[in-house]
Design a protein around this motif. Sequence first.
Motif, PDB file in Angstrom:
ATOM      1  N   ASN A  30     -21.081 -17.721  16.971  1.00 57.24           N
ATOM      2  CA  ASN A  30     -21.536 -17.198  15.684  1.00 57.24           C
ATOM      3  C   ASN A  30     -20.520 -16.213  15.107  1.00 57.24           C
ATOM      4  O   ASN A  30     -20.366 -16.108  13.895  1.00 57.24           O
ATOM      5  CB  ASN A  30     -22.886 -16.506  15.824  1.00 57.24           C
ATOM      6  N   SER A  31     -19.850 -15.476  15.988  1.00 54.73           N
ATOM      7  CA  SER A  31     -18.865 -14.500  15.551  1.00 54.73           C
ATOM      8  C   SER A  31     -17.578 -14.694  16.342  1.00 54.73           C
ATOM      9  O   SER A  31     -17.610 -14.757  17.573  1.00 54.73           O
ATOM     10  CB  SER A  31     -19.404 -13.082  15.744  1.00 54.73           C
ATOM     11  N   TYR A  32     -16.501 -14.786  15.636  1.00 52.16           N
ATOM     12  CA  TYR A  32     -15.220 -14.915  16.320  1.00 52.16           C
ATOM     13  C   TYR A  32     -14.137 -14.190  15.535  1.00 52.16           C
ATOM     14  O   TYR A  32     -14.301 -13.911  14.342  1.00 52.16           O
ATOM     15  CB  TYR A  32     -14.848 -16.380  16.559  1.00 52.16           C
ATOM     16  N   CYS A  33     -13.078 -13.877  16.237  1.00 50.66           N
ATOM     17  CA  CYS A  33     -11.951 -13.171  15.654  1.00 50.66           C
ATOM     18  C   CYS A  33     -10.885 -14.150  15.195  1.00 50.66           C
ATOM     19  O   CYS A  33     -10.643 -15.171  15.853  1.00 50.66           O
ATOM     20  CB  CYS A  33     -11.340 -12.211  16.669  1.00 50.66           C
ATOM     21  N   VAL A  52     -12.795 -10.444  11.393  1.00 51.71           N
ATOM     22  CA  VAL A  52     -13.903 -11.057  12.113  1.00 51.71           C
ATOM     23  C   VAL A  52     -14.501 -12.144  11.234  1.00 51.71           C
ATOM     24  O   VAL A  52     -14.415 -12.057  10.000  1.00 51.71           O
ATOM     25  CB  VAL A  52     -14.939  -9.982  12.501  1.00 51.71           C
ATOM     26  N   SER A  53     -15.086 -13.152  11.813  1.00 51.02           N
ATOM     27  CA  SER A  53     -15.457 -14.356  11.073  1.00 51.02           C
ATOM     28  C   SER A  53     -16.496 -14.132   9.980  1.00 51.02           C
ATOM     29  O   SER A  53     -16.575 -14.924   9.043  1.00 51.02           O
ATOM     30  CB  SER A  53     -15.958 -15.443  12.026  1.00 51.02           C
ATOM     31  N   ASP A  54     -17.280 -13.052  10.088  1.00 48.38           N
ATOM     32  CA  ASP A  54     -18.229 -12.780   9.010  1.00 48.38           C
ATOM     33  C   ASP A  54     -17.567 -12.044   7.855  1.00 48.38           C
ATOM     34  O   ASP A  54     -18.231 -11.690   6.873  1.00 48.38           O
ATOM     35  CB  ASP A  54     -19.433 -11.998   9.528  1.00 48.38           C
ATOM     36  N   SER A  74     -15.832 -18.576   4.766  1.00 46.11           N
ATOM     37  CA  SER A  74     -16.629 -19.172   5.838  1.00 46.11           C
ATOM     38  C   SER A  74     -17.136 -20.560   5.451  1.00 46.11           C
ATOM     39  O   SER A  74     -17.316 -21.416   6.314  1.00 46.11           O
ATOM     40  CB  SER A  74     -17.794 -18.254   6.193  1.00 46.11           C
ATOM     41  N   ARG A 100     -13.149 -16.156  20.521  1.00 41.08           N
ATOM     42  CA  ARG A 100     -14.471 -15.551  20.404  1.00 41.08           C
ATOM     43  C   ARG A 100     -14.334 -14.034  20.337  1.00 41.08           C
ATOM     44  O   ARG A 100     -13.398 -13.457  20.893  1.00 41.08           O
ATOM     45  CB  ARG A 100     -15.380 -15.974  21.553  1.00 41.08           C
ATOM     46  N   ASP A 101     -15.251 -13.404  19.660  1.00 36.86           N
ATOM     47  CA  ASP A 101     -15.208 -11.963  19.476  1.00 36.86           C
ATOM     48  C   ASP A 101     -15.729 -11.271  20.729  1.00 36.86           C
ATOM     49  O   ASP A 101     -16.935 -11.257  20.981  1.00 36.86           O
ATOM     50  CB  ASP A 101     -16.050 -11.587  18.248  1.00 36.86           C
ATOM     51  N   GLY A 105     -16.242  -6.939  16.923  1.00 40.47           N
ATOM     52  CA  GLY A 105     -15.763  -7.019  15.552  1.00 40.47           C
ATOM     53  C   GLY A 105     -14.437  -6.314  15.320  1.00 40.47           C
ATOM     54  O   GLY A 105     -13.875  -6.414  14.234  1.00 40.47           O
ATOM     55  N   CYS A 107     -11.216  -6.877  15.938  1.00 43.24           N
ATOM     56  CA  CYS A 107     -10.357  -7.958  16.404  1.00 43.24           C
ATOM     57  C   CYS A 107      -8.936  -7.435  16.626  1.00 43.24           C
ATOM     58  O   CYS A 107      -8.303  -6.949  15.696  1.00 43.24           O
ATOM     59  CB  CYS A 107     -10.357  -9.090  15.382  1.00 43.24           C
TER      60      CYS A 107
END
Length: 128
Positions: A30-33, A52-54, A74, A100-101, A105, A107
């Motif tokens: 769901n969250s990755y760098c 961060v991916s968000d 995204s 992956r984070d 967050g 990164c």
Amino acid sequence: QVQLVESGGGSVEAGGSLRLSCRVSGMTENSYCMAWFRQDPGKGREGVASIVSDGGRTIVADSVKGRFTISQDSAKNTLYLQMDSLEPEDPAIYYCTADRDRWGGFCPMATSRYYNYWGQGMQVTVSS
């Protein structure tokens, strides 16, 4: 399978702009760098910017702060690096990367060893 495909490198005159793109596929977290690194011949990879991916938190290296902007879309699973006011010190092979984070967050960019997935690299040339 995670894949990162870069586009947008090339040659520009000093003071000009380029935008690099990196399409990321296969990340299941769901969250990755995501980050951009660059590398001169004979040197290690230098962190340029991370996000961060968000899209919430970005980190930009002092050497490019105020000139480079990292962003992500995204909906398109695409990472960008807008490079403005390019200088003769900026030419390098630019790589996008993702993992992956594991850092809440924040990164990292201190070392490329934090990341396992990499794009193919793109040459950026700046003429004076």
